[in-house]
Design a protein around this motif. Sequence first.
Motif, PDB file in Angstrom:
ATOM      1  N   GLY A  97       4.699  15.340 110.475  1.00 37.80           N
ATOM      2  CA  GLY A  97       4.614  13.975 109.971  1.00 37.80           C
ATOM      3  C   GLY A  97       3.182  13.491 109.843  1.00 37.80           C
ATOM      4  O   GLY A  97       2.256  14.053 110.426  1.00 37.80           O
ATOM      5  N   ILE A  98       3.015  12.430 109.056  1.00 35.00           N
ATOM      6  CA  ILE A  98       1.691  11.869 108.839  1.00 35.00           C
ATOM      7  C   ILE A  98       1.620  10.432 109.350  1.00 35.00           C
ATOM      8  O   ILE A  98       2.654   9.800 109.616  1.00 35.00           O
ATOM      9  CB  ILE A  98       1.291  11.914 107.359  1.00 35.00           C
ATOM     10  CG1 ILE A  98       2.177  10.971 106.525  1.00 35.00           C
ATOM     11  CG2 ILE A  98       1.350  13.338 106.826  1.00 35.00           C
ATOM     12  CD1 ILE A  98       1.656  10.768 105.103  1.00 35.00           C
ATOM     13  N   VAL A  99       0.388   9.934 109.445  1.00 33.36           N
ATOM     14  CA  VAL A  99       0.128   8.562 109.874  1.00 33.36           C
ATOM     15  C   VAL A  99      -0.771   7.913 108.831  1.00 33.36           C
ATOM     16  O   VAL A  99      -1.793   8.497 108.435  1.00 33.36           O
ATOM     17  CB  VAL A  99      -0.557   8.519 111.249  1.00 33.36           C
ATOM     18  CG1 VAL A  99      -0.868   7.073 111.653  1.00 33.36           C
ATOM     19  CG2 VAL A  99       0.305   9.203 112.301  1.00 33.36           C
ATOM     20  N   ILE A 100      -0.394   6.713 108.391  1.00 31.84           N
ATOM     21  CA  ILE A 100      -1.209   5.956 107.447  1.00 31.84           C
ATOM     22  C   ILE A 100      -1.674   4.679 108.140  1.00 31.84           C
ATOM     23  O   ILE A 100      -0.854   3.869 108.586  1.00 31.84           O
ATOM     24  CB  ILE A 100      -0.420   5.597 106.177  1.00 31.84           C
ATOM     25  CG1 ILE A 100       0.103   6.863 105.500  1.00 31.84           C
ATOM     26  CG2 ILE A 100      -1.282   4.787 105.218  1.00 31.84           C
ATOM     27  CD1 ILE A 100       1.037   6.580 104.339  1.00 31.84           C
ATOM     28  N   GLY A 101      -2.981   4.502 108.252  1.00 31.25           N
ATOM     29  CA  GLY A 101      -3.551   3.300 108.848  1.00 31.25           C
ATOM     30  C   GLY A 101      -4.208   2.450 107.786  1.00 31.25           C
ATOM     31  O   GLY A 101      -4.982   2.949 106.958  1.00 31.25           O
ATOM     32  N   ILE A 102      -3.901   1.154 107.789  1.00 33.09           N
ATOM     33  CA  ILE A 102      -4.407   0.236 106.765  1.00 33.09           C
ATOM     34  C   ILE A 102      -5.130  -0.927 107.435  1.00 33.09           C
ATOM     35  O   ILE A 102      -4.622  -1.519 108.382  1.00 33.09           O
ATOM     36  CB  ILE A 102      -3.261  -0.325 105.901  1.00 33.09           C
ATOM     37  CG1 ILE A 102      -2.434   0.814 105.296  1.00 33.09           C
ATOM     38  CG2 ILE A 102      -3.791  -1.255 104.815  1.00 33.09           C
ATOM     39  CD1 ILE A 102      -1.103   0.355 104.725  1.00 33.09           C
ATOM     40  N   ASP A 103      -6.315  -1.245 106.934  1.00 41.99           N
ATOM     41  CA  ASP A 103      -7.052  -2.403 107.455  1.00 41.99           C
ATOM     42  C   ASP A 103      -7.953  -2.932 106.352  1.00 41.99           C
ATOM     43  O   ASP A 103      -8.510  -2.153 105.570  1.00 41.99           O
ATOM     44  CB  ASP A 103      -7.895  -2.024 108.669  1.00 41.99           C
ATOM     45  CG  ASP A 103      -8.194  -3.224 109.559  1.00 41.99           C
ATOM     46  OD1 ASP A 103      -8.793  -4.192 109.046  1.00 41.99           O
ATOM     47  OD2 ASP A 103      -7.840  -3.196 110.747  1.00 41.99           O
ATOM     48  N   LEU A 125      -6.530   6.995 106.237  1.00 47.23           N
ATOM     49  CA  LEU A 125      -6.986   5.615 106.395  1.00 47.23           C
ATOM     50  C   LEU A 125      -7.185   4.973 105.027  1.00 47.23           C
ATOM     51  O   LEU A 125      -7.794   5.561 104.127  1.00 47.23           O
ATOM     52  CB  LEU A 125      -8.298   5.566 107.177  1.00 47.23           C
ATOM     53  CG  LEU A 125      -8.279   6.194 108.579  1.00 47.23           C
ATOM     54  CD1 LEU A 125      -9.657   6.071 109.228  1.00 47.23           C
ATOM     55  CD2 LEU A 125      -7.210   5.547 109.456  1.00 47.23           C
ATOM     56  N   ILE A 126      -6.674   3.751 104.883  1.00 50.04           N
ATOM     57  CA  ILE A 126      -6.805   3.008 103.633  1.00 50.04           C
ATOM     58  C   ILE A 126      -7.458   1.667 103.955  1.00 50.04           C
ATOM     59  O   ILE A 126      -6.951   0.899 104.773  1.00 50.04           O
ATOM     60  CB  ILE A 126      -5.435   2.764 102.969  1.00 50.04           C
ATOM     61  CG1 ILE A 126      -4.754   4.097 102.632  1.00 50.04           C
ATOM     62  CG2 ILE A 126      -5.594   1.907 101.716  1.00 50.04           C
ATOM     63  CD1 ILE A 126      -3.337   3.934 102.109  1.00 50.04           C
ATOM     64  N   GLU A 127      -8.568   1.370 103.293  1.00 53.30           N
ATOM     65  CA  GLU A 127      -9.230   0.081 103.484  1.00 53.30           C
ATOM     66  C   GLU A 127      -8.844  -0.856 102.349  1.00 53.30           C
ATOM     67  O   GLU A 127      -8.973  -0.511 101.167  1.00 53.30           O
ATOM     68  CB  GLU A 127     -10.749   0.251 103.526  1.00 53.30           C
ATOM     69  CG  GLU A 127     -11.484  -1.040 103.851  1.00 53.30           C
ATOM     70  CD  GLU A 127     -12.952  -0.815 104.141  1.00 53.30           C
ATOM     71  OE1 GLU A 127     -13.328  -0.712 105.321  1.00 53.30           O
ATOM     72  OE2 GLU A 127     -13.732  -0.721 103.159  1.00 53.30           O
TER      73      GLU A 127
END
Length: 244
Positions: A97-103, A125-127
């Motif tokens: 599985g993957i992890v997507i972090g958004i900030d 990571l998505i900014e």
Amino acid sequence: MNRERFELEKKENIKQQATDVKLRNTVYDFILQQAEHNYTYNFTWLGMPIIQFPQDIISLQEIIWEVKPDVIIETGIARGGSIIFHSSMQRLIGNNGIVIGIDIDIRSHNREAIENHPLASNVYLIEGDSTSVEVMNQVKEFIPEGKSVLVILDSNHTHDHVLKELEVFSPLVNNGSYLVVLDTIVEDMPDHFFKDRPWKAGNSPKSAVKQFLKENKRFIVDRDIEDKLLITVAPEGYLKCISD
């Protein structure tokens, strides 16, 4: 004691503590008092600061193990501990599985710490604004059709922002998985605790959840979780998806 009897006893214990008014009041007093000392800043996960109550970390672990999501999405990265926590759980589950972090603002030192962590290979990571079309388009690129998704919301805690996050991310969550809204406790705290922030009672994650649930029947509050935890930043914030 066999496992079946143990589980029955546990359920009875949870039921009794959930209706214990004195205990509930003690928990609320603790939550008020700990805030003066930034108690949630005291903990790390595999070397990374994770700004949460330990009880909520344990609860998320239980949910992830039960749901076994292919994708975990979290809005609000802070110092990265929760992102690495999710990554470690994905590895324990063993489903690649993957992890997507958004900030909206990923500080360079936090990005560096996350990307250099030994468990960062499955992290993306998505900014940007978590409610924007641009960010959602990027998120969808990482989610193959038919994959299960778990979402945790922990960014801007105002009513309007959280409600918009609920609206845009809820369609990604599949039946049986969870949409977890953190810091619903804001609604239950005195306003002076957030004097330098826009959120407060009536303008909080919990007020957004209440409005969202009036309009969306795919989700219900899993009250068994908060009855078990007692100490949580997310009362009425553990939302379980109950339909496709």
